[in-house]
Design an enzyme around this catalytic site. Structure first.
Site, PDB file in Angstrom:
ATOM      1  CG  ASP A   9      -0.252  -0.067   2.539  1.00 17.11           C
ATOM      2  OD1 ASP A   9       0.919  -0.529   2.583  1.00 17.11           O
ATOM      3  OD2 ASP A   9      -0.847   0.324   3.556  1.00 17.11           O
ATOM      4  CG  HIS A 242       6.913  -0.618  10.868  1.00 15.44           C
ATOM      5  ND1 HIS A 242       6.847  -1.175  12.126  1.00 15.44           N
ATOM      6  CD2 HIS A 242       6.784   0.727  11.043  1.00 15.44           C
ATOM      7  CE1 HIS A 242       6.679  -0.225  13.029  1.00 15.44           C
ATOM      8  NE2 HIS A 242       6.636   0.942  12.393  1.00 15.44           N
TER       9      HIS A 242
END
Length: 305
Positions: A9, A242
């Protein structure tokens, strides 16, 4: 080389994950699928194409889910963390290539799983909607997937968008529940380990001064991202890697240690998006519980720089 599809995303740390994958000879990035999440799916597709072109990588981008399985369109995006355009407000050239308009990401995933059964690794660093839709459409793919490496969840630590939930799981908890209960081989790279992977701001300053266009642009994107981190965690002096850690696990699983757990996802009430883990030797989900953050960050920096 390990064939992977990266499901994104594309915000800032997704862009870093794409660069890490492209620069890693252990991996063969055969495709990038996109989903809503940090930003709307059309923006994620544009960003993915633009980043790949800056990196000089000829990788197809296939657009996927624009909204959740059952909750409709996401009401709020993470522009305060990733910038209005999702990549730290850095303006990249309009991509020359376009997404593959004739195919949806779900169909592309199914096609590629059948094309190379038992070999394909899916690295999912956004909401799990595309993966869940693929499983719902054709459950026969489940045993044919080598592994799904997921950046998401917070099993033994608090969440980052609510006290209980991590952003990718909260964005579509029903999709996450389908994936975790599917029986697929899953490695869950959650906040339990990603929050220990600090990228120092000093490194970003070096990137920004690089003669390499891609490195300099990644530095500008990440500088914005670190600024958002400073708002959330004053004095942190960097940002967590992340999404790149999920790529790191695909390259070298020894960066982490794991524990097999049955994972359930809360889908109602104030704890929606919480990932609850119960240790089980027979579980198909391996939860990352420790990380060699020094070795990983050094490896990431060597590949990006």
């Amino acid at each position: 080389m390990k064939p992977i599809i990266l499901d994104v995303d594309t915000g800032v740390d997704d862009a870093l994950a794409i660069a890490y994958a492209v620069h890693s000879p252990e991996l063969s990035l055969i495709g990038v699928t996109t989903c809503f999440g940090n930003i709307p799916v059309a923006d994620a597709s544009r960003n993915s194409l633009a980043v790949l072109e800056v990196l000089g990588a000829d990788v197809p981008v296939i657009q996927g889910a624009a909204e959740t399985l059952v909750r409709g369109e996401k009401s709020r995006y993470s522009r305060h963390v990733h910038g209005e355009n999702g990549i730290g407000n850095v303006e990249l050239a309009q991509p020359i290539k376009s997404i593959l308009p004739e195919m949806h990401a779900v169909d592309y995933l199914i096609e590629q799983i059948y094309k190379i059964p038992h070999e394909l690794t899916i690295v999912a660093v956004g909401p799990l909607t595309n993966i869940a839709l693929a499983i719902q459409k054709d459950a026969n793919i489940i045993p044919l997937i080598k592994e799904i490496i997921i950046m998401g969840g917070a099993v033994n630590v608090p969440g980052n968008v609510t006290p209980y939930g991590e952003a990718n799981i909260v964005a579509d908890p029903e999709a996450a529940a389908i994936v975790f209960s599917s029986g697929a081989n899953v490695i869950l790279v959650g906040l339990d380990v990603t929050l220990q992977t600090l990228l120092p701001r000093a490194e970003i300053k070096e990137w920004q001064q690089s003669n390499e266009q891609a490195t300099a642009l990644l530095g500008k994107m990440t500088d914005f991202y670190i600024g958002a981190y400073e708002q959330l965690y004053p004095g942190i002096g960097g940002c967590a890697l992340h999404d790149p850690l999920a790529i790191g696990v695909a390259i070298n699983s020894s960066f982490v240690t794991t524990e097999r757990m049955d994972i359930t996802v809360v889908t109602e009430g104030e704890k929606t998006g919480q990932t609850i883990g119960v240790p089980s030797p027979s579980a198909t989900v391996q939860v990352c519980v420790t990380v060699d953050h020094v070795a990983f960050v050094q490896h990431f920096l060597e590949r990006i720089s």
